[in-house]
Design a protein around this motif. Structure first.
Motif, PDB file in Angstrom:
ATOM      1  N   GLU A  89       0.826  -1.210   0.000  1.00 31.61           N
ATOM      2  CA  GLU A  89       0.000   0.000   0.000  1.00 31.61           C
ATOM      3  C   GLU A  89       0.859   1.259   0.000  1.00 31.61           C
ATOM      4  O   GLU A  89       0.544   2.250  -0.677  1.00 31.61           O
ATOM      5  CB  GLU A  89      -0.921   0.004   1.227  1.00 31.61           C
ATOM      6  CG  GLU A  89      -1.877   1.185   1.265  1.00 31.61           C
ATOM      7  CD  GLU A  89      -2.757   1.162   2.497  1.00 31.61           C
ATOM      8  OE1 GLU A  89      -2.321   1.682   3.545  1.00 31.61           O
ATOM      9  OE2 GLU A  89      -3.878   0.630   2.417  1.00 31.61           O
ATOM     10  N   LYS A  90       1.965   1.204   0.742  1.00 37.01           N
ATOM     11  CA  LYS A  90       2.831   2.373   0.873  1.00 37.01           C
ATOM     12  C   LYS A  90       3.819   2.520  -0.286  1.00 37.01           C
ATOM     13  O   LYS A  90       4.006   3.624  -0.816  1.00 37.01           O
ATOM     14  CB  LYS A  90       3.595   2.279   2.190  1.00 37.01           C
ATOM     15  CG  LYS A  90       4.515   3.453   2.459  1.00 37.01           C
ATOM     16  CD  LYS A  90       5.263   3.258   3.773  1.00 37.01           C
ATOM     17  CE  LYS A  90       6.234   4.414   4.019  1.00 37.01           C
ATOM     18  NZ  LYS A  90       7.025   4.208   5.260  1.00 37.01           N
ATOM     19  N   GLU A  91       4.469   1.405  -0.670  1.00 35.00           N
ATOM     20  CA  GLU A  91       5.556   1.460  -1.642  1.00 35.00           C
ATOM     21  C   GLU A  91       5.143   1.102  -3.065  1.00 35.00           C
ATOM     22  O   GLU A  91       5.775   1.546  -4.021  1.00 35.00           O
ATOM     23  CB  GLU A  91       6.694   0.528  -1.203  1.00 35.00           C
ATOM     24  CG  GLU A  91       7.262   0.823   0.186  1.00 35.00           C
ATOM     25  CD  GLU A  91       8.005   2.145   0.237  1.00 35.00           C
ATOM     26  OE1 GLU A  91       8.384   2.660  -0.841  1.00 35.00           O
ATOM     27  OE2 GLU A  91       8.218   2.670   1.339  1.00 35.00           O
ATOM     28  N   GLU A  92       4.122   0.267  -3.214  1.00 34.76           N
ATOM     29  CA  GLU A  92       3.710  -0.188  -4.549  1.00 34.76           C
ATOM     30  C   GLU A  92       2.197  -0.037  -4.735  1.00 34.76           C
ATOM     31  O   GLU A  92       1.491  -0.990  -5.068  1.00 34.76           O
ATOM     32  CB  GLU A  92       4.115  -1.653  -4.752  1.00 34.76           C
ATOM     33  CG  GLU A  92       5.592  -1.939  -4.551  1.00 34.76           C
ATOM     34  CD  GLU A  92       6.487  -1.263  -5.572  1.00 34.76           C
ATOM     35  OE1 GLU A  92       5.964  -0.902  -6.657  1.00 34.76           O
ATOM     36  OE2 GLU A  92       7.684  -1.087  -5.301  1.00 34.76           O
ATOM     37  N   PRO A  93       1.681   1.168  -4.526  1.00 36.45           N
ATOM     38  CA  PRO A  93       0.221   1.352  -4.616  1.00 36.45           C
ATOM     39  C   PRO A  93      -0.339   1.058  -5.998  1.00 36.45           C
ATOM     40  O   PRO A  93      -1.491   0.629  -6.120  1.00 36.45           O
ATOM     41  CB  PRO A  93       0.035   2.834  -4.237  1.00 36.45           C
ATOM     42  CG  PRO A  93       1.359   3.470  -4.546  1.00 36.45           C
ATOM     43  CD  PRO A  93       2.377   2.424  -4.214  1.00 36.45           C
ATOM     44  N   GLN A  94       0.461   1.266  -7.036  1.00 38.20           N
ATOM     45  CA  GLN A  94      -0.031   0.997  -8.393  1.00 38.20           C
ATOM     46  C   GLN A  94      -0.342  -0.476  -8.591  1.00 38.20           C
ATOM     47  O   GLN A  94      -1.255  -0.832  -9.343  1.00 38.20           O
ATOM     48  CB  GLN A  94       0.997   1.464  -9.433  1.00 38.20           C
ATOM     49  CG  GLN A  94       1.053   2.974  -9.609  1.00 38.20           C
ATOM     50  CD  GLN A  94      -0.283   3.546 -10.007  1.00 38.20           C
ATOM     51  OE1 GLN A  94      -0.890   4.296  -9.231  1.00 38.20           O
ATOM     52  NE2 GLN A  94      -0.758   3.204 -11.194  1.00 38.20           N
ATOM     53  N   TYR A  95       0.438  -1.337  -7.921  1.00 39.75           N
ATOM     54  CA  TYR A  95       0.174  -2.773  -8.045  1.00 39.75           C
ATOM     55  C   TYR A  95      -1.197  -3.104  -7.472  1.00 39.75           C
ATOM     56  O   TYR A  95      -1.975  -3.863  -8.072  1.00 39.75           O
ATOM     57  CB  TYR A  95       1.249  -3.585  -7.326  1.00 39.75           C
ATOM     58  CG  TYR A  95       0.964  -5.068  -7.360  1.00 39.75           C
ATOM     59  CD1 TYR A  95       1.208  -5.818  -8.500  1.00 39.75           C
ATOM     60  CD2 TYR A  95       0.407  -5.715  -6.256  1.00 39.75           C
ATOM     61  CE1 TYR A  95       0.913  -7.166  -8.546  1.00 39.75           C
ATOM     62  CE2 TYR A  95       0.117  -7.074  -6.295  1.00 39.75           C
ATOM     63  CZ  TYR A  95       0.372  -7.798  -7.438  1.00 39.75           C
ATOM     64  OH  TYR A  95       0.071  -9.125  -7.486  1.00 39.75           O
ATOM     65  N   LEU A  96      -1.500  -2.529  -6.315  1.00 32.99           N
ATOM     66  CA  LEU A  96      -2.792  -2.796  -5.692  1.00 32.99           C
ATOM     67  C   LEU A  96      -3.939  -2.214  -6.526  1.00 32.99           C
ATOM     68  O   LEU A  96      -5.010  -2.811  -6.611  1.00 32.99           O
ATOM     69  CB  LEU A  96      -2.825  -2.195  -4.286  1.00 32.99           C
ATOM     70  CG  LEU A  96      -1.957  -2.893  -3.237  1.00 32.99           C
ATOM     71  CD1 LEU A  96      -2.045  -2.147  -1.906  1.00 32.99           C
ATOM     72  CD2 LEU A  96      -2.357  -4.342  -3.045  1.00 32.99           C
ATOM     73  N   LYS A  97      -3.694  -1.076  -7.160  1.00 37.13           N
ATOM     74  CA  LYS A  97      -4.758  -0.413  -7.918  1.00 37.13           C
ATOM     75  C   LYS A  97      -5.003  -1.052  -9.273  1.00 37.13           C
ATOM     76  O   LYS A  97      -6.127  -1.077  -9.762  1.00 37.13           O
ATOM     77  CB  LYS A  97      -4.409   1.063  -8.126  1.00 37.13           C
ATOM     78  CG  LYS A  97      -4.467   1.891  -6.853  1.00 37.13           C
ATOM     79  CD  LYS A  97      -4.066   3.329  -7.139  1.00 37.13           C
ATOM     80  CE  LYS A  97      -4.090   4.170  -5.865  1.00 37.13           C
ATOM     81  NZ  LYS A  97      -3.654   5.566  -6.125  1.00 37.13           N
ATOM     82  N   GLU A  98      -3.932  -1.573  -9.879  1.00 38.72           N
ATOM     83  CA  GLU A  98      -4.059  -2.052 -11.256  1.00 38.72           C
ATOM     84  C   GLU A  98      -3.761  -3.543 -11.407  1.00 38.72           C
ATOM     85  O   GLU A  98      -4.654  -4.334 -11.691  1.00 38.72           O
ATOM     86  CB  GLU A  98      -3.136  -1.239 -12.170  1.00 38.72           C
ATOM     87  CG  GLU A  98      -3.470   0.244 -12.201  1.00 38.72           C
ATOM     88  CD  GLU A  98      -2.483   1.051 -13.024  1.00 38.72           C
ATOM     89  OE1 GLU A  98      -1.606   0.434 -13.649  1.00 38.72           O
ATOM     90  OE2 GLU A  98      -2.585   2.291 -13.023  1.00 38.72           O
TER      91      GLU A  98
END
Length: 217
Positions: A89-98
């Motif tokens: 959530e903090k370091e790789e938010p794009q992974y969680l979003k996409e």
């Protein structure tokens, strides 16, 4: 086939059967049930439970007690899940979003232990941004598991130590001094009890211990 299910899974399903399916507590249990193929959901749920101290509302004094008794997960596993999710959530938010949202094959989602290794790599001062990017690519694009990533991380650290021999020397020096101090303290205590050596020598040992502690402070 109820008898073939693990006891922990049966316990979770029994709890779920008596709860409101729309409640957040039910959602946490459902995530726990499916966490082997959807650990991100459980990590997110556990993070919310920890952050808002929801476990207290549900009758548990600590998060550890909640994870063990309610969802059958050990403290170590629960903390890895929570930390791994928070890291994403903090370091790789794009992974969680996409990427995670679009992932159809759950086998392609990196395991929480793999993400935990990536989290630890991020905190290694001797590794730079390029090192981290390389490890991340191996995980998200090539699907390496925790064991493989740990091996890569160990190799990177060794390479950095070879490139900076002075830093490696200082670490060995510090580790050796700490071991010597620990041994010296044990011997001093043994000599004080046994009185096998003269008091002046024991005092000298105490003086040396003080000097070493000052050096390491």
């Amino acid at each position: 086939m109820e008898g073939t299910k693990p006891r922990s899974l049966r316990n979770i399903e029994e709890k779920m059967s008596s709860m409101d399916a729309d409640s957040f507590r039910y959602h946490v249990l459902e995530s726990a049930k499916n966490f082997k193929t959807s650990w991100v959901d459980l990590g997110q749920a556990l993070y919310a439970v920890w952050k808002d101290k929801l476990y207290k509302e549900w009758g548990y004094a600590t998060l550890d007690t909640f994870t063990i008794k309610e969802i059958g997960i050990r403290k170590q596993t629960a903390m890895k899940l929570l930390k791994s999710y928070y890291f994403l959530e903090k370091e790789e938010p794009q992974y969680l979003k996409e990427d995670f949202v679009q992932a159809q094959d759950t086998a392609m989602i990196p395991g929480y232990e793999t993400i935990d290794v990536l989290r630890m790599a991020k905190n290694k001062k001797m590794l730079d941004g390029q090192d981290y990017a390389s490890l991340k690519k191996e995980i998200f694009e090539k699907g390496k598991d925790a064991r493989e990533v740990k091996r890569d991380l160990t190799s990177l650290i060794r390479q950095r130590q070879e490139l900076d021999p002075e830093e490696a020397y200082q670490k060995r020096r510090l580790a050796t001094a700490k071991r010597f101090l620990s041994t010296l303290k044990s011997l001093k205590q043994e000599l004080e009890i046994s009185k096998l050596l003269p008091t002046p020598l024991i005092k000298e040992a105490a003086s040396l211990i003080s000097k070493l502690e000052a050096e390491l402070s």
